[in-house]
Design a protein around this motif. Structure first.
Motif, mmCIF file in Angstrom:
data_model
loop_
_atom_site.group_PDB
_atom_site.id
_atom_site.type_symbol
_atom_site.label_atom_id
_atom_site.label_comp_id
_atom_site.label_asym_id
_atom_site.label_seq_id
_atom_site.Cartn_x
_atom_site.Cartn_y
_atom_site.Cartn_z
ATOM 1 N N UNK A 47 29.394 -32.462 -36.952
ATOM 2 C CA UNK A 47 28.738 -32.625 -35.589
ATOM 3 C C UNK A 47 27.104 -32.950 -35.754
ATOM 4 N N UNK A 48 26.433 -33.705 -34.626
ATOM 5 C CA UNK A 48 25.076 -33.959 -34.453
ATOM 6 C C UNK A 48 24.664 -33.200 -33.283
ATOM 7 N N UNK A 49 23.429 -32.841 -33.384
ATOM 8 C CA UNK A 49 22.898 -32.078 -32.275
ATOM 9 C C UNK A 49 21.883 -32.971 -31.588
ATOM 10 N N UNK A 50 21.552 -32.888 -30.345
ATOM 11 C CA UNK A 50 20.613 -33.700 -29.638
ATOM 12 C C UNK A 50 20.130 -32.968 -28.283
ATOM 13 N N UNK A 51 18.907 -32.924 -28.116
ATOM 14 C CA UNK A 51 18.182 -32.395 -27.064
ATOM 15 C C UNK A 51 18.692 -33.151 -25.660
ATOM 16 N N UNK A 52 18.766 -32.203 -24.812
ATOM 17 C CA UNK A 52 19.114 -32.710 -23.406
ATOM 18 C C UNK A 52 17.984 -33.001 -22.620
ATOM 19 N N UNK A 53 16.804 -32.729 -22.987
ATOM 20 C CA UNK A 53 15.445 -32.973 -22.359
ATOM 21 C C UNK A 53 14.352 -33.228 -23.373
ATOM 22 N N UNK A 54 13.428 -33.687 -23.030
ATOM 23 C CA UNK A 54 12.262 -33.962 -23.773
ATOM 24 C C UNK A 54 11.398 -32.750 -24.027
ATOM 25 N N UNK A 55 10.404 -32.805 -24.927
ATOM 26 C CA UNK A 55 9.531 -31.690 -24.883
ATOM 27 C C UNK A 55 8.655 -31.812 -23.757
ATOM 28 N N UNK A 56 8.090 -32.644 -23.157
ATOM 29 C CA UNK A 56 7.354 -32.978 -22.099
ATOM 30 C C UNK A 56 8.257 -32.336 -20.703
ATOM 31 N N UNK A 57 9.345 -32.597 -20.745
ATOM 32 C CA UNK A 57 10.276 -32.126 -19.586
ATOM 33 C C UNK A 57 10.443 -30.737 -19.682
ATOM 34 N N UNK A 58 10.530 -30.141 -21.015
ATOM 35 C CA UNK A 58 10.754 -28.432 -21.103
ATOM 36 C C UNK A 58 9.165 -28.071 -20.668
ATOM 37 N N UNK A 59 8.163 -28.340 -21.065
ATOM 38 C CA UNK A 59 6.969 -27.956 -20.637
ATOM 39 C C UNK A 59 6.742 -27.879 -19.180
ATOM 40 N N UNK A 60 7.203 -28.970 -18.356
ATOM 41 C CA UNK A 60 6.920 -29.037 -17.073
ATOM 42 C C UNK A 60 7.956 -27.933 -16.400
ATOM 43 N N UNK A 61 9.297 -27.921 -16.827
ATOM 44 C CA UNK A 61 10.168 -26.850 -16.402
ATOM 45 C C UNK A 61 9.539 -25.401 -16.717
ATOM 46 N N UNK A 67 6.400 -24.606 -16.943
ATOM 47 C CA UNK A 67 5.227 -24.512 -16.223
ATOM 48 C C UNK A 67 5.600 -24.131 -14.799
ATOM 49 N N UNK A 68 6.590 -24.770 -14.156
ATOM 50 C CA UNK A 68 7.106 -24.794 -13.031
ATOM 51 C C UNK A 68 7.777 -23.189 -12.698
ATOM 52 N N UNK A 69 8.463 -22.763 -13.636
ATOM 53 C CA UNK A 69 8.853 -21.404 -13.712
ATOM 54 C C UNK A 69 7.737 -20.241 -13.487
ATOM 55 N N UNK A 70 6.841 -20.551 -14.399
ATOM 56 C CA UNK A 70 5.540 -19.513 -14.233
ATOM 57 C C UNK A 70 4.732 -19.728 -12.935
ATOM 58 N N UNK A 71 4.733 -20.802 -12.536
ATOM 59 C CA UNK A 71 4.101 -20.963 -11.159
ATOM 60 C C UNK A 71 4.792 -20.207 -10.253
ATOM 61 N N UNK A 72 6.158 -20.366 -10.058
ATOM 62 C CA UNK A 72 7.072 -19.803 -9.061
ATOM 63 C C UNK A 72 6.884 -18.190 -9.193
ATOM 64 N N UNK A 73 6.707 -17.799 -10.608
ATOM 65 C CA UNK A 73 6.771 -16.263 -10.739
ATOM 66 C C UNK A 73 5.417 -15.916 -10.273
ATOM 67 N N UNK A 74 4.280 -16.501 -10.489
ATOM 68 C CA UNK A 74 3.050 -16.235 -10.015
ATOM 69 C C UNK A 74 2.958 -16.022 -8.520
ATOM 70 N N UNK A 75 3.283 -17.130 -8.048
ATOM 71 C CA UNK A 75 3.284 -17.151 -6.551
ATOM 72 C C UNK A 75 4.154 -16.264 -5.602
#
Length: 146
Positions: free
Chosen positions: A75-89, A91-99
């Motif tokens: 088996x080979x493993x592959x990420x389902x999203x990029x590092x940049x996409x993970x940062x966006x998600x 950050x969005x979660x942190x913003x939602x928690x803050x708001x």
């Protein structure tokens, strides 16, 4: 501006070893558990079993961060999203928690403690939001006229 990712893992939270393995996958791309295990063991102070790596890979898969596919006998493993996409998600979660935890007075009081560089960054964000809203409004007007 990067688009908001279409794929979202079931759980965004990651433990330290999960984050380390995901970072390896982002660095080397689709690969086997053996390659990941060997890369971790390049640090001579690390003592980690292959089965621990395999367990974490299955956990990342169940959380929706990675997927496996069979290549030959392994088996080979592959990420389902990029590092940049993970940062966006994240950050969005942190913003939602803050708001969710804040009201305008608390946010304003918080803003009063920021240094000039942070205030400049908030101003730049505000301008980008306004420009994106204006572009969307212009796009909608253009579609209504056709």
């Amino acid at each position: 501006m990067s688009p908001f990712p279409t794929h979202r893992p079931k759980r965004l939270s990651l433990g330290p070893l999960e984050a380390e393995i995901l970072n390896i996958l982002w660095e080397v791309g689709t690969t086997s558990a053996t390659v990941i295990h060997n890369q971790i063991l390049e640090d001579i102070d690390r003592d980690l079993t292959y089965s621990s790596v395999a367990t974490v890979l299955r956990r990342l898969e169940s959380k929706g961060w990675i997927a496996k596919r069979r290549i030959g006998r392994a088996y080979h493993w592959e990420p389902l999203l990029s590092s940049d996409s993970a940062k966006i998600l994240k950050s969005h979660e942190h913003l939602q928690q803050f708001l969710a935890a804040s009201n305008p007075d608390i946010v304003a009081a918080f803003a009063d403690t920021l240094d000039q560089a942070s205030l400049d960054q908030l101003e730049a964000i505000t301008q980008r939001i306004q420009a994106a809203r204006q572009a969307e409004a212009n796009h909608q007007r253009g579609q209504q006229q056709t």
